[in-house]
Scaffold this active site. Structure first.
Site, PDB file in Angstrom:
ATOM      1  N   ARG A  49       0.837  -1.277   0.101  1.00  0.00           N
ATOM      2  CA  ARG A  49      -0.161   0.110  -0.067  1.00  0.00           C
ATOM      3  C   ARG A  49       0.785   1.373   0.238  1.00  0.00           C
ATOM      4  O   ARG A  49       1.455   1.404   1.049  1.00  0.00           O
ATOM      5  CB  ARG A  49      -0.938   0.160   1.224  1.00  0.00           C
ATOM      6  CG  ARG A  49      -1.846  -0.948   1.145  1.00  0.00           C
ATOM      7  CD  ARG A  49      -2.730  -1.099   2.747  1.00  0.00           C
ATOM      8  NE  ARG A  49      -1.934  -1.597   3.494  1.00  0.00           N
ATOM      9  CZ  ARG A  49      -2.380  -1.808   4.758  1.00  0.00           C
ATOM     10  NH1 ARG A  49      -3.721  -1.536   5.248  1.00  0.00           N
ATOM     11  NH2 ARG A  49      -1.845  -2.066   5.876  1.00  0.00           N
ATOM     12  N   ASP A  51       1.316   5.308   0.039  1.00  0.00           N
ATOM     13  CA  ASP A  51       0.418   6.356   0.606  1.00  0.00           C
ATOM     14  C   ASP A  51       0.099   7.615  -0.339  1.00  0.00           C
ATOM     15  O   ASP A  51       0.526   7.489  -1.467  1.00  0.00           O
ATOM     16  CB  ASP A  51       1.228   7.162   1.700  1.00  0.00           C
ATOM     17  CG  ASP A  51       1.836   6.268   2.717  1.00  0.00           C
ATOM     18  OD1 ASP A  51       1.196   5.199   3.182  1.00  0.00           O
ATOM     19  OD2 ASP A  51       2.834   6.513   3.428  1.00  0.00           O
ATOM     20  N   TYR A 108      12.479   0.757  -3.124  1.00  0.00           N
ATOM     21  CA  TYR A 108      12.054   2.071  -3.298  1.00  0.00           C
ATOM     22  C   TYR A 108      13.252   3.111  -3.538  1.00  0.00           C
ATOM     23  O   TYR A 108      14.353   2.974  -3.268  1.00  0.00           O
ATOM     24  CB  TYR A 108      11.422   2.313  -1.867  1.00  0.00           C
ATOM     25  CG  TYR A 108      10.167   1.969  -1.571  1.00  0.00           C
ATOM     26  CD1 TYR A 108       8.943   2.682  -1.822  1.00  0.00           C
ATOM     27  CD2 TYR A 108      10.155   0.782  -0.728  1.00  0.00           C
ATOM     28  CE1 TYR A 108       7.871   2.142  -1.638  1.00  0.00           C
ATOM     29  CE2 TYR A 108       8.709   0.180  -0.579  1.00  0.00           C
ATOM     30  CZ  TYR A 108       7.659   0.807  -0.959  1.00  0.00           C
ATOM     31  OH  TYR A 108       6.449   0.472  -0.512  1.00  0.00           O
ATOM     32  N   ARG A 196       9.935   6.695   4.229  1.00  0.00           N
ATOM     33  CA  ARG A 196      10.100   8.374   4.591  1.00  0.00           C
ATOM     34  C   ARG A 196      10.668   8.563   5.730  1.00  0.00           C
ATOM     35  O   ARG A 196      11.286   9.879   5.949  1.00  0.00           O
ATOM     36  CB  ARG A 196       8.626   8.822   4.510  1.00  0.00           C
ATOM     37  CG  ARG A 196       7.983   8.610   2.871  1.00  0.00           C
ATOM     38  CD  ARG A 196       6.513   8.902   3.006  1.00  0.00           C
ATOM     39  NE  ARG A 196       6.081  10.284   3.541  1.00  0.00           N
ATOM     40  CZ  ARG A 196       4.837  10.476   3.901  1.00  0.00           C
ATOM     41  NH1 ARG A 196       3.781   9.763   3.501  1.00  0.00           N
ATOM     42  NH2 ARG A 196       4.717  11.806   4.270  1.00  0.00           N
TER      43      ARG A 196
END
Length: 241
Positions: A49, A51, A108, A196
């Site tokens: 998932r 954001d 990522y 993050r």
């Protein structure tokens, strides 16, 4: 018949991947596209998932469709999707393939535009940090993340506690080309907002606002990291099976 999808999207206009009551998510758009093509509801399951505002270069998902339908799925799905979302590949998968549970790791990317003026072509594509960054300090701090650790200090609250916060980071590479600084995270899995928060902690080190050793303090059960990098610079680059 189970289909395996590789999907790219600009996350800026959407509320994230996961379907919500208010709609306007990536999953909602894909399921609406399948419904338009098939004439019936089809559930789409993603590898993870992302954001609101987070992008994907190659998100993976699967969906079960009626085997009797002879359809050019790639063309049909894209014809019914907003232009910010595109299915790049669509292939038949094994019946036991699961986009989330079959995954062995993810990569990522986080992009930082490190120059006084932000290019308009990087708007909502990178985190603009105009002041110089100490990349040597950032790289030294990044080494602490590599390996198997309890990342509970780098997990945001999604509404219920995570039962297992141990993850393995295989590598964390930091590269600079012109004004663009790219952080590449390769791990076996990531917690909610983990990348993050890790990026935020590294940037504070590069700005001289936290010592290099602060990363190890967090990983040894210190206080939760409170400074998350904005969503706009984050990209799901690859899901590894």
């Amino acid at each position: 018949m189970r289909l395996r999808l590789i999907i790219a999207y600009d996350g800026s206009p959407f509320r994230g991947w996961q379907s919500q009551s208010g709609g306007n998510t990536i999953q909602d758009c894909l399921e609406q596209s399948f419904a338009s093509v098939c004439g019936q509801p089809i559930a789409v399951h993603g590898a993870g998932r992302t954001d609101a505002g987070v992008h994907a270069l190659a998100q993976c998902a699967h969906a079960d469709v009626p085997p009797e339908k002879k359809i050019d799925w790639l063309a049909a799905l894209n014809a019914n999707l907003p232009r910010e979302i595109r299915v790049l590949r669509c292939t038949r998968a094994r019946p036991d393939f699961h986009a989330r549970y079959s995954a062995r790791g993810k990569i990522y990317l986080y992009r930082i535009w490190n120059t006084p003026i932000l290019s308009p072509f990087e708007l909502r594509r990178a985190w603009h940090l105009p002041a110089p960054l100490d990349l040597d300090a950032m790289r030294r701090a990044a080494h602490a993340f590599e390996g198997k650790h309890d990342f509970k200090s780098f997990a945001a609250n999604r509404g219920k506690p995570e039962h297992d916060t141990v993850r393995t980071i295989y590598s964390l590479q930091i590269r600079k080309k012109g004004p663009l600084v790219t952080l590449k995270f390769h791990g076996n899995g990531f917690l909610y907002k983990m990348v993050r928060l890790m990026t935020g902690a590294l940037v504070r080190t590069a700005q001289g606002r936290a010592p290099v050793e602060s990363i190890s303090t967090y990983l040894k059960g210190g206080p939760k990291c409170q400074f998350a990098a904005p969503a706009e610079g984050l990209y799901l680059a690859r899901v590894i099976y």
